[in-house]
Scaffold this active site. Structure first.
Site, PDB file in Angstrom:
ATOM      1  N   ALA A   8       7.584  -6.768  -0.025  1.00 57.75           N
ATOM      2  CA  ALA A   8       8.790  -6.647   0.895  1.00 57.75           C
ATOM      3  C   ALA A   8       8.534  -5.958   2.009  1.00 57.75           C
ATOM      4  O   ALA A   8       9.564  -4.751   2.166  1.00 57.75           O
ATOM      5  CB  ALA A   8       9.975  -6.369   0.074  1.00 57.75           C
ATOM      6  N   LEU A  11       6.977  -8.335   7.425  1.00 55.75           N
ATOM      7  CA  LEU A  11       6.864  -9.725   7.646  1.00 55.75           C
ATOM      8  C   LEU A  11       7.679 -10.186   6.413  1.00 55.75           C
ATOM      9  O   LEU A  11       8.292 -11.360   6.361  1.00 55.75           O
ATOM     10  CB  LEU A  11       5.654 -10.321   8.053  1.00 55.75           C
ATOM     11  CG  LEU A  11       5.290 -11.149   8.709  1.00 55.75           C
ATOM     12  CD1 LEU A  11       6.254 -11.022  10.270  1.00 55.75           C
ATOM     13  CD2 LEU A  11       3.578 -11.515   9.329  1.00 55.75           C
ATOM     14  N   ALA A 129       7.810  -7.765  13.600  1.00 61.09           N
ATOM     15  CA  ALA A 129       9.042  -7.029  12.695  1.00 61.09           C
ATOM     16  C   ALA A 129       8.556  -5.619  12.325  1.00 61.09           C
ATOM     17  O   ALA A 129       7.245  -5.320  12.259  1.00 61.09           O
ATOM     18  CB  ALA A 129       8.983  -7.941  11.488  1.00 61.09           C
ATOM     19  N   LYS A 182      -7.114 -15.359  17.652  1.00 60.63           N
ATOM     20  CA  LYS A 182      -6.241 -14.092  17.169  1.00 60.63           C
ATOM     21  C   LYS A 182      -7.075 -13.003  17.167  1.00 60.63           C
ATOM     22  O   LYS A 182      -7.060 -11.844  17.578  1.00 60.63           O
ATOM     23  CB  LYS A 182      -5.167 -14.398  16.405  1.00 60.63           C
ATOM     24  CG  LYS A 182      -4.007 -13.254  16.342  1.00 60.63           C
ATOM     25  CD  LYS A 182      -2.847 -13.695  15.786  1.00 60.63           C
ATOM     26  CE  LYS A 182      -1.926 -12.453  15.846  1.00 60.63           C
ATOM     27  NZ  LYS A 182      -1.344 -12.192  14.383  1.00 60.63           N
ATOM     28  N   ASN A 186      -7.647  -9.562  19.224  1.00 59.99           N
ATOM     29  CA  ASN A 186      -7.342  -8.237  18.670  1.00 59.99           C
ATOM     30  C   ASN A 186      -8.525  -7.483  18.954  1.00 59.99           C
ATOM     31  O   ASN A 186      -8.455  -6.288  19.699  1.00 59.99           O
ATOM     32  CB  ASN A 186      -6.953  -8.520  17.260  1.00 59.99           C
ATOM     33  CG  ASN A 186      -6.752  -7.350  16.541  1.00 59.99           C
ATOM     34  OD1 ASN A 186      -7.103  -6.284  16.683  1.00 59.99           O
ATOM     35  ND2 ASN A 186      -5.358  -7.075  15.747  1.00 59.99           N
ATOM     36  N   GLU A 262      -6.355  -2.421   9.561  1.00 58.37           N
ATOM     37  CA  GLU A 262      -6.683  -3.571   8.899  1.00 58.37           C
ATOM     38  C   GLU A 262      -8.204  -3.949   9.494  1.00 58.37           C
ATOM     39  O   GLU A 262      -8.629  -5.056   9.794  1.00 58.37           O
ATOM     40  CB  GLU A 262      -6.032  -4.838   9.095  1.00 58.37           C
ATOM     41  CG  GLU A 262      -4.570  -4.575   8.629  1.00 58.37           C
ATOM     42  CD  GLU A 262      -3.698  -5.831   8.492  1.00 58.37           C
ATOM     43  OE1 GLU A 262      -3.394  -6.442   7.482  1.00 58.37           O
ATOM     44  OE2 GLU A 262      -3.201  -6.305   9.608  1.00 58.37           O
TER      45      GLU A 262
HETATM   46  P1  NAP Z   1       3.798  -3.860   5.627  1.00 59.10           P
HETATM   47  O1  NAP Z   1       5.178  -3.882   6.310  1.00 59.10           O
HETATM   48  O2  NAP Z   1       3.067  -2.637   5.331  1.00 59.10           O
HETATM   49  O3  NAP Z   1       4.334  -4.550   4.512  1.00 59.10           O
HETATM   50  C1  NAP Z   1       3.238  -4.847   3.199  1.00 59.10           C
HETATM   51  C2  NAP Z   1       4.121  -4.842   1.987  1.00 59.10           C
HETATM   52  O4  NAP Z   1       3.184  -5.341   1.127  1.00 59.10           O
HETATM   53  C3  NAP Z   1       4.816  -3.365   1.830  1.00 59.10           C
HETATM   54  O5  NAP Z   1       5.940  -3.755   1.427  1.00 59.10           O
HETATM   55  C4  NAP Z   1       3.873  -3.126   0.394  1.00 59.10           C
HETATM   56  O6  NAP Z   1       4.717  -2.362  -0.711  1.00 59.10           O
HETATM   57  C5  NAP Z   1       3.558  -4.546   0.070  1.00 59.10           C
HETATM   58  N1  NAP Z   1       2.557  -4.453  -1.117  1.00 59.10           N
HETATM   59  C6  NAP Z   1       1.358  -3.795  -0.948  1.00 59.10           C
HETATM   60  N2  NAP Z   1       0.758  -4.062  -2.200  1.00 59.10           N
HETATM   61  C7  NAP Z   1       1.558  -4.339  -3.061  1.00 59.10           C
HETATM   62  C8  NAP Z   1       1.611  -5.003  -4.411  1.00 59.10           C
HETATM   63  N3  NAP Z   1       0.226  -4.918  -5.256  1.00 59.10           N
HETATM   64  N4  NAP Z   1       2.232  -5.642  -5.041  1.00 59.10           N
HETATM   65  C9  NAP Z   1       3.472  -5.852  -4.397  1.00 59.10           C
HETATM   66  N5  NAP Z   1       3.700  -5.353  -3.040  1.00 59.10           N
HETATM   67  C10 NAP Z   1       2.552  -4.815  -2.438  1.00 59.10           C
HETATM   68  O7  NAP Z   1       3.137  -4.824   6.353  1.00 59.10           O
HETATM   69  P2  NAP Z   1       3.457  -6.166   7.535  1.00 59.10           P
HETATM   70  O8  NAP Z   1       3.735  -5.523   8.698  1.00 59.10           O
HETATM   71  O9  NAP Z   1       4.521  -7.092   6.947  1.00 59.10           O
HETATM   72  O10 NAP Z   1       2.015  -6.959   7.338  1.00 59.10           O
HETATM   73  C11 NAP Z   1       1.549  -7.953   6.396  1.00 59.10           C
HETATM   74  C12 NAP Z   1       0.724  -8.751   7.314  1.00 59.10           C
HETATM   75  O11 NAP Z   1       1.336  -9.654   8.083  1.00 59.10           O
HETATM   76  C13 NAP Z   1      -0.440  -7.969   7.793  1.00 59.10           C
HETATM   77  O12 NAP Z   1      -1.789  -8.664   7.366  1.00 59.10           O
HETATM   78  C14 NAP Z   1       0.087  -7.934   9.214  1.00 59.10           C
HETATM   79  O13 NAP Z   1      -1.228  -7.688  10.201  1.00 59.10           O
HETATM   80  C15 NAP Z   1       0.377  -9.587   9.507  1.00 59.10           C
HETATM   81  N6  NAP Z   1       1.398  -9.455  10.705  1.00 59.10           N
HETATM   82  C16 NAP Z   1       2.409  -8.570  10.711  1.00 59.10           C
HETATM   83  C17 NAP Z   1       3.364  -8.636  11.812  1.00 59.10           C
HETATM   84  C18 NAP Z   1       4.580  -7.533  11.940  1.00 59.10           C
HETATM   85  O14 NAP Z   1       5.175  -7.823  12.910  1.00 59.10           O
HETATM   86  N7  NAP Z   1       4.925  -6.820  10.995  1.00 59.10           N
HETATM   87  C19 NAP Z   1       3.257  -9.631  12.931  1.00 59.10           C
HETATM   88  C20 NAP Z   1       2.046 -10.476  12.597  1.00 59.10           C
HETATM   89  C21 NAP Z   1       1.333 -10.305  11.376  1.00 59.10           C
HETATM   90  P3  NAP Z   1       5.521  -1.070  -0.220  1.00 59.10           P
HETATM   91  O15 NAP Z   1       6.600  -1.206   0.291  1.00 59.10           O
HETATM   92  O16 NAP Z   1       5.656  -0.498  -1.881  1.00 59.10           O
HETATM   93  O17 NAP Z   1       4.328  -0.300   0.173  1.00 59.10           O
END
Ligand code: NAP
Length: 303
Positions: A8, A11, A129, A182, A186, A262
């Protein structure tokens, strides 16, 4: 059918709240008991969109006690995905499907290898996000999500649910080409913004360096059977640099906030793939070494 959402974060919350808002059944799977308690105390996930905040009381559970899973959206970072999916394997129903939202390449294969009989749909998203607090996500940039399955060109039936939830998407039989493109964009932009400590537009002062990286990246894409991803790469990199000149890249922001990057699934994956193909890409290799040194000096992981 319930959408189980693993992770959570930014994204994952953006997807979860929009699916829940559309009245679709959603359940979050959180990392451990402490995170579950914190989530329950908050009372739900909050989506902030156009300065309006709205909370959604989406139920959450732990991996060990997860209800049977038919559809799992994996929304962790690339370096967490494989380990996060592992404890859920006994909870996957026959015919379950996974949607993998990770950026870069490498983590998807790692997850799929653990699930030889489960469909894994890959995603490449330009939505933006960020979290401005625990269990609060800000919808920062409208975008588009490409979805596809390299092993099975037929689209899954649940795509209409995304439409219903207002999640802009397209289905493509060529998702690997999208992910490679992509990744290449990057690699040509993000590491340099970290090393030069600049916004994307700052790279306009380093045209030769950007250009030589694009030549090597295009060579790599050709060699690994992705000619479409190589086509016009340099021009697109320049367009992106100009269009996003005022922005800080995601890798820049990770480093600035002291967060793990990453790198292994982006530049690291590109260099490892080149080595596997016995392709010499000296500028890309040098960039990788410089970036790892930079991260190491700041106490950040280099993988
Ligand atoms: P994020 O905000 O760091 O969220 C990742 C989530 O995964 C965190 O809430 C984390 O929990 C959870 N997590 C990690 N290990 C876990 C486990 N073992 N069990 C349950 N939950 C776990 O990352 P994000 O920005 O959403 O990115 C996710 C992916 O989408 C990445 O590969 C990123 O490059 C890609 N992406 C992101 C965006 C963007 O705008 N954010 C856009 C395009 C692509 P905790 O909260 O407990 O740490």
């Amino acid at each position: 059918m319930t959408w189980h959402i693993l992770g959570a974060g930014s994204l994952g919350s953006l997807w979860a709240t929009r699916l829940a808002r559309a009245g679709l059944p959603v359940r979050l799977i959180l990392r451990d008991r402490a995170r579950l308690r914190a989530y329950e105390a908050a009372g739900g996930l909050t989506l902030v969109e156009q300065d309006q905040a709205r909370q959604y009381a989406i139920p959450a559970e732990l991996p060990s006690t997860a209800s049977p899973i038919s559809r799992l959206l994996v929304a962790c970072k690339a370096y967490d995905a494989e380990a996060a999916v592992q404890p859920l394997l006994p909870h996957l129903s026959p015919g379950a499907e996974l949607i993998l939202l990770q950026n870069g390449l490498g983590s998807q294969d790692a997850v799929a290898l653990r699930l030889p009989h489960t469909r894994c749909v890959l995603a490449s998203s330009t939505e933006g996000a960020f979290r401005d607090g625990d269990w609060r996500v800000v919808f920062a940039g409208h975008g588009f999500t490409w979805l596809g399955d390299p092993l099975q060109p037929a689209a899954p039936i649940w795509l209409n649910e995304l439409e219903h939830a207002g999640i802009p998407y397209g289905w493509t039989p060529d998702i690997l080409s999208r992910l490679w493109r992509k990744l290449a964009l990057n690699c040509a932009i993000n590491p340099l913004t970290v090393l030069y400590d600049c916004r994307n537009g700052g790279l306009l002062e380093h045209p030769a360096e950007v250009s030589v990286l694009c030549v090597e990246l295009a060579e790599l894409l050709q060699r690994c059977g992705q000619p479409d991803a190589a086509d016009g790469l340099h021009e697109e990199v320049l367009r992106v640099i100009q269009a996003t000149a005022a922005n800080y890249s995601s890798m820049y922001q990770d480093v600035a906030h002291g967060r793990r990057t990453e790198i292994s699934y982006l530049l690291g994956h590109a260099c490892a793939t080149a080595t596997r193909h016995r392709l010499s890409l000296p500028h890309l290799d040098r960039l990788h070494t410089r970036l790892k040194t930079y991260l190491q000096q700041r106490g950040l992981p280099v993988t």
